[in-house]
Scaffold this motif. Structure first.
Motif, mmCIF file in Angstrom:
data_model
loop_
_atom_site.group_PDB
_atom_site.id
_atom_site.type_symbol
_atom_site.label_atom_id
_atom_site.label_comp_id
_atom_site.label_asym_id
_atom_site.label_seq_id
_atom_site.Cartn_x
_atom_site.Cartn_y
_atom_site.Cartn_z
ATOM 1 N N ARG A 225 50.631 46.121 32.072
ATOM 2 C CA ARG A 225 50.483 44.718 32.479
ATOM 3 C C ARG A 225 49.067 44.212 32.224
ATOM 4 N N TYR A 226 48.070 45.080 32.366
ATOM 5 C CA TYR A 226 46.670 44.655 32.281
ATOM 6 C C TYR A 226 46.025 44.958 30.935
ATOM 7 N N GLY A 227 46.621 45.838 30.123
ATOM 8 C CA GLY A 227 45.993 46.239 28.877
ATOM 9 C C GLY A 227 44.971 47.335 29.109
ATOM 10 N N PHE A 228 44.584 48.003 28.052
ATOM 11 C CA PHE A 228 43.624 49.109 28.138
ATOM 12 C C PHE A 228 42.221 48.538 28.308
ATOM 13 N N HIS A 229 41.537 48.927 29.381
ATOM 14 C CA HIS A 229 40.240 48.316 29.684
ATOM 15 C C HIS A 229 39.553 49.063 30.809
ATOM 16 N N ALA A 230 38.301 48.706 31.046
ATOM 17 C CA ALA A 230 37.583 49.021 32.282
ATOM 18 C C ALA A 230 37.124 47.700 32.871
ATOM 19 N N THR A 231 37.379 47.490 34.145
ATOM 20 C CA THR A 231 37.085 46.213 34.795
ATOM 21 C C THR A 231 35.588 46.039 35.029
ATOM 22 N N LEU A 232 35.073 44.868 34.683
ATOM 23 C CA LEU A 232 33.715 44.454 35.037
ATOM 24 C C LEU A 232 33.777 43.287 36.029
ATOM 25 N N LYS A 233 34.505 42.231 35.697
ATOM 26 C CA LYS A 233 34.795 41.131 36.624
ATOM 27 C C LYS A 233 36.306 41.074 36.777
ATOM 28 N N PRO A 234 36.825 41.388 37.969
ATOM 29 C CA PRO A 234 38.275 41.483 38.144
ATOM 30 C C PRO A 234 38.987 40.158 37.901
ATOM 31 N N PRO A 235 40.299 40.203 37.671
ATOM 32 C CA PRO A 235 41.053 38.984 37.360
ATOM 33 C C PRO A 235 40.891 37.894 38.408
ATOM 34 N N PHE A 236 40.817 36.649 37.919
ATOM 35 C CA PHE A 236 40.639 35.495 38.790
ATOM 36 C C PHE A 236 41.231 34.256 38.131
ATOM 37 N N ARG A 237 41.601 33.295 38.965
ATOM 38 C CA ARG A 237 41.981 31.980 38.474
ATOM 39 C C ARG A 237 40.750 31.081 38.463
ATOM 40 N N LEU A 238 40.785 30.069 37.638
ATOM 41 C CA LEU A 238 39.621 29.204 37.490
ATOM 42 C C LEU A 238 39.486 28.244 38.662
ATOM 43 N N ALA A 239 38.257 28.102 39.130
ATOM 44 C CA ALA A 239 37.960 27.152 40.195
ATOM 45 C C ALA A 239 37.832 25.750 39.608
ATOM 46 N N ASP A 240 38.191 24.757 40.402
ATOM 47 C CA ASP A 240 37.912 23.362 40.022
ATOM 48 C C ASP A 240 36.412 23.122 40.143
ATOM 49 N N PHE B 174 29.648 35.385 36.833
ATOM 50 C CA PHE B 174 30.879 34.659 36.538
ATOM 51 C C PHE B 174 31.623 34.222 37.800
ATOM 52 N N ASP B 175 31.016 34.462 38.953
ATOM 53 C CA ASP B 175 31.710 34.082 40.183
ATOM 54 C C ASP B 175 31.878 32.571 40.342
ATOM 55 N N PRO B 176 30.964 31.728 39.823
ATOM 56 C CA PRO B 176 31.200 30.278 39.954
ATOM 57 C C PRO B 176 32.492 29.804 39.295
ATOM 58 N N TRP B 177 33.072 30.590 38.401
ATOM 59 C CA TRP B 177 34.326 30.214 37.749
ATOM 60 C C TRP B 177 35.550 30.709 38.517
ATOM 61 N N ARG B 178 35.344 31.491 39.559
ATOM 62 C CA ARG B 178 36.462 32.123 40.282
ATOM 63 C C ARG B 178 36.956 31.235 41.420
ATOM 64 N N ALA B 179 38.242 30.912 41.388
ATOM 65 C CA ALA B 179 38.848 30.194 42.509
ATOM 66 C C ALA B 179 39.030 31.157 43.676
ATOM 67 N N ALA B 180 38.846 30.650 44.885
ATOM 68 C CA ALA B 180 39.064 31.472 46.077
ATOM 69 C C ALA B 180 40.533 31.882 46.167
ATOM 70 N N MET B 181 40.770 33.094 46.686
ATOM 71 C CA MET B 181 42.128 33.543 46.888
ATOM 72 C C MET B 181 42.793 32.736 47.998
#
Length: 233
Positions: A62-77, A134-141
């Motif tokens: 589901r996630y593809g082959f990788h090592a996480t640096l910034k975990p998945p997030f939706r974009l904040a307004d 990259f946290d300014p682009w992350r929408a709150a859960m």
């Protein structure tokens, strides 16, 4: 690839270049090439049916082959994907390539992954930078997602990270890993580890961290795919 939609999630990963032996190994192991979006046949393993191998690798596929640096997030307004990609390009241009310690196959919490020994400073500095920059682009859960993650037996420190950064395993809780399976019982894990170790030994070589790769999941039912790869300056 279809244009990302509002429900899309983005992630900043370390991913080997698609032409490398490591990328080919990881993509074959999970049965999916996130650079092309195509399924791949999983190499045979004695004692495992093809159907069982697909079950075992469903979650990493589901996630593809990788090592996480910034975990998945939706974009904040009011951010957008173009702005995120520009920011990732700027950070990547400011970084310099570095080598990873020797990768090894290891069991983490019941699943198999490629890991490194110790806490390499350059690697942890990069992960910390990605989490913060990259946290300014992350929408709150939303509350449901927060409750689901918080119920997973987290420590107090990990709950603090979850509340602040949207993910519990960052900074002092970060551990580099490239996931190859879902959780397995001991006997299956040992058998599959033996097969994967033999295959990995045939391609093992020094690994350079030399780019940031943005993955996108267009909608909750889709797999993550490579959106853009930004080499270090």
């Amino acid at each position: 690839m279809a244009a990302p939609v509002a429900a899309a999630r983005y992630a900043i990963y370390f991913a080997p270049a698609p032409e490398t032996a490591l990328w080919r190994f990881g993509s074959a192991a999970i049965g999916y090439d996130a650079a092309t979006g195509a399924d791949q046949p999983i190499p045979e393993v004695a004692g495992f049916s093809p159907e069982r191998l697909r079950e075992i690798t469903a979650e990493p596929r589901r996630y593809g082959f990788h090592a996480t640096l910034k975990p998945p997030f939706r974009l904040a307004d009011p951010t957008d994907a173009a702005g995120l990609l520009e920011a990732v390009a700027r950070v990547a241009a400011s970084c310099r390539p570095f080598g990873l310690p020797e990768l090894r196959l290891d069991a983490i919490g019941g699943f198999l992954a490629l890991t490194v020994a110790g806490r390499p400073q350059s690697l942890h500095d990069l992960a910390d930078t990605c989490v913060e920059r990259f946290d300014p682009w992350r929408a709150a859960m939303d509350e449901a997602e927060m409750a689901r993650r918080a119920s997973a037996g987290l420590s107090e420190r990990e709950r603090d990270h979850l509340a602040r950064w949207g993910y519990p395993y960052v900074f002092d809780r970060f551990r580099f890993h490239m996931t190859l399976t879902g959780r397995l019982a001991d006997a299956e894990r040992a058998a599959l580890a033996s097969a994967l170790s033999d295959r990995f030994a045939a391609i093992a070589a020094p690994v350079a961290v030399d780019a940031l790769t943005v993955f996108v999941q267009p909608d909750p039912a889709a797999r993550f795919r490579v959106l853009a790869r930004f080499p270090f300056g």
